[in-house]
Design an enzyme around this catalytic site. Structure first.
Site, short mmCIF file in Angstrom:
data_model
loop_
_atom_site.label_atom_id
_atom_site.label_comp_id
_atom_site.label_asym_id
_atom_site.label_seq_id
_atom_site.Cartn_x
_atom_site.Cartn_y
_atom_site.Cartn_z
N GLU A 16 -9.66 53.75 -1.27
CA GLU A 16 -9.39 52.91 -2.44
C GLU A 16 -8.10 53.33 -3.16
OE1 GLU A 16 -11.00 50.22 -2.74
OE2 GLU A 16 -12.43 50.79 -1.18
N ASP A 36 -6.70 46.41 3.99
CA ASP A 36 -7.95 46.34 4.75
C ASP A 36 -7.81 45.50 6.01
OD1 ASP A 36 -8.98 47.78 2.66
OD2 ASP A 36 -9.98 46.08 1.71
#
Length: 681
Positions: A125, A220
């Site tokens: 993250e 991602d």
């Protein structure tokens, strides 16, 4: 003068511990496999790839033919594999020994399975804190990728964010690449021509630097096929194919290069970055990732349990048991249930359950270690009085072979953790209903028109998985826990209670209780008492005492209650004991005495004596036996946002046991509730 631009793509592929097998399968078929196939068709496209440990474990067990294909891309120099924390933790918040252990576990795995020397680190993250430079450098990490927001926060302009910068902590250095937000939003949402136009403009801006600019995009891998509409966009409509061909056709001025090679070039400068993550995460967290531990007390409970489990596991003697405990511990550090944003995060009960399951398993291994067993006792019980949640006030932990309880005396004396140790289940593992910023969108626009073929998950559109979700936006005024004490008026109904549309007549629900621990050879108990009041015709004094006892010989919890009227007036009260249960299967069934009650329905039954709870995967039921009284049950459901839209999620079941009590002055009422784990039949 610069005559070419280096595009460095890093694709992060991850599925959390505990995710459903069909999600792994869908992600593989729709995103991970097609990307590898596309790279095989385009050998001049060179990228970095990161696969998290849970995903690697699944791939190795379920898609064994995938590894040789990926290994060939690595051997040919087309794919650079990045290391990371094996189970994808938020690195900043886990203890330093776990940081080092998780990184080495991943680096060693990549070396064994792919003969790869991984020196680039995927930061989960992109949550950066300045102290991380030192443990990363100690673990052999050469570079990391964070977002451009980290750099703009210290005054750097977008056009300055080419290549990497060097930062340090106490002299330990690590290279930091900025990932361009603009590229994240262009790829794959805009055409290949639009992406290349942006890259051309970046090359023109960097023309006076005298060196080839390096632009990085780390994002991602699920955006290439798993996110809504992206499989059609990326593979059926051929976006990835068009993009790769466009890059190959622009070879005179554009080249792809894994960041590990770009890290061998001269640095763009030095930098010290603040605590930060990507822009959206900063918004969700309130500006600092650790605020999730404040915003959601349930996350803090999990976090504090992880810290205690870590201390116990690292205190074990080296050997096979400790190695197994470390794997459980590290799996319990997977980041997904420790925050919430556009994805489900803490609101996903199966992910929370998996995390608690691994932490409970790690702690159980440590507790069974020979040096921790109480001499002469094969079935030890124990207790701890300490600040267990980091709020400065004492909490109480009770432990037996069958269960572990954590009681928060300052929050109504409620049980916030209740481990069924044999099943690796936290029975109070629920999330309270609280307002989220995105709920305003749902209230303003209950549903929009059908979604376009593809859209970023950060879209402002309102997508819903079922109609009527706005009617489920009910918010709790307190944290849900077990053995919380209510005083209700005669007009309150089960529906009003479920919708939080009632008034408490007492000050016990969230009030502070005085704790005291007692222990015998085979049992340990915490007694909690509060001298409060109940608002009837006028305020009347009332004392509530409760004693929670666990026994080394039984899978049983006994809750003894005593209500005492210390005043000089009669007190007629409607007293209720609330318990909450992590029953998260919408199709689960409860039994009130012998009557079936679907877990997703609200029910009220007078003159009841027992409630039984079951959920998916439980080997046996949990029985709550009570003195004859009224029983209310209702589902605890939240509405949360996800990559596919707003959805209803069952977080658990609330059970309220009620008694109508009339207390004469100086008189008391007593009752015992018995909870037994693992009932068969």
């Amino acid at each position: 003068m610069s005559n070419r631009l280096i595009l460095s793509l890093a694709i992060h592929n991850h599925q959390p511990v505990g995710n459903f097998p069909h999600v792994f399968e869908a992600a593989f078929r729709q995103a991970y496999l097609p990307m590898v196939e596309a790279l095989e068709r385009h050998p001049r496209i060179r990228v970095a790839m990161h696969y998290s440990g849970p995903l690697l474990d699944w791939l190795e067990g379920s898609q064994r033919e995938f590894f040789p294909r990926l290994r060939a891309l690595v051997a040919g120099g087309q794919v650079e594999l990045m290391t990371g924390g094996y189970y994808e933790p938020i690195l900043a918040i886990i203890p330093d020994p776990d940081k080092d252990g998780q990184v080495h576990m991943m680096t060693d795995y990549l070396r064994r399975r792919f003969h790869a020397r991984a020196t680039g680190f995927w930061l989960a993250e992109r949550v950066w804190e300045p102290h991380l430079a030192k443990p990363l450098a100690a673990a052999g990490v050469d570079y990391i990728i964070v977002d451009d927001t980290h750099f703009t926060a210290v005054g750097l302009r977008e056009d300055e964010l080419t290549g990497y910068f060097v930062t340090d902590e106490q002299g330990a250095t690590v290279k930091v690449f900025p990932s361009r937000k603009r590229l994240r939003y262009l790829i794959p949402w805009q055409s290949a021509d639009d992406v290349l136009a942006y890259l051309r403009s970046a090359l023109r801006v960097a023309g006076g630097t005298g060196r080839d600019p390096v632009l990085v995009m780390g994002d991602d891998g699920e955006k290439f096929g798993l996110w809504p509409g992206t499989f059609a966009l990326c593979w059926e409509q051929g976006w990835v194919e068009s993009f790769f061909r466009a890059v190959e056709a622009a070879e005179e001025w554009l080249v792809t290069m894994p960041p590990g090679e770009a890290a061998a070039m001269p640095a763009a400068g030095r930098v010290y970055l603040p605590t930060a993550s990507y822009e959206e995460m900063m918004e969700w967290s309130g500006g600092f990732w650790r605020q999730f531990l404040v915003k959601y007390p349930e996350i803090n409970t999990m976090y504090q349990r992880m810290l205690r489990a870590s201390r116990k596991v690292h205190a074990m003697r080296p050997g096979p048991r400790r190695r197994l405990a470390l794997v459980d511990l590290w799996a319990g550090q997977c980041n997904c249930p420790y925050w919430h944003g556009v994805f489900g995060g803490i609101y996903l009960p199966h992910i929370r359950r998996a995390t608690f399951g691994r932490l409970i398993a790690a702690e159980a291994r440590a507790d069974r270690a020979p040096h921790r067993m109480v001499r002469g006792q094969g079935r030890p019980v124990g207790s701890t009085i300490a600040d267990l949640d980091g709020d400065g006030a004492a909490d109480v932990e009770l432990v037996s072979p069958a269960m572990l309880l954590v009681v928060d005396p300052d929050e109504g004396g409620g049980v916030v953790e209740w481990h069924w140790r044999a099943e690796r289940i936290n029975l109070t593992n629920v999330v309270s209903r609280r307002p989220e910023a995105y709920h305003r969108q749902l209230l303003q626009h209950p549903s929009d028109a059908p979604a376009p073929e593809a859209e970023t998950i950060h879209t402002g559109r309102v997508r819903v998985k079922e109609p009527g979700l706005d009617r489920l936006l009910v918010y709790d005024r307190y944290r849900r826990a077990a053995f919380l004490d209510h005083l209700l008026g005669p007009q309150v109904t089960v529906d009003a209670f479920a919708r939080n549309e009632y008034q408490e007549l007492g000050d016990f629900l969230t009030g502070s209780y005085r704790p005291a621990v007692s222990r015998s050879r085979d049992a340990v108990a915490v007694s909690l008492s509060r001298d409060g009041s109940v608002e009837l015709v006028r305020p009347l004094p009332l004392r509530v005492e409760k004693r929670l006892t666990v026994d080394a010989r039984r899978s049983e919890l006994r809750a003894f209650y005593r209500l005492h009227n210390p005043g000089d007036a009669h007190a007629a009260v409607r007293f209720g004991v609330e318990t909450v249960w992590a029953v998260t299967d919408p199709g689960a069934r409860l039994w009130i005495d012998n009557q079936v009650a679907p877990a997703r329905e609200t029910r009220a039954r007078p003159r009841a004596h027992e409630v039984r709870f079951t959920d998916w995967g439980w080997r046996g039921a949990v029985s709550l036996r009570i003195p004859e009284g009224e029983v209310w049950v209702h589902p605890l459901e939240t509405v949360s946002n996800s990559e596919a839209g707003f959805e209803r999620i069952m977080q658990g079941v609330v059970c309220l046991c009620l008694w109508q009590i009339t207390l004469d002055p100086q008189r008391a009422w007593e009752a015992t509730l018995v909870c037994e784990l693992g009932i068969k039949g």
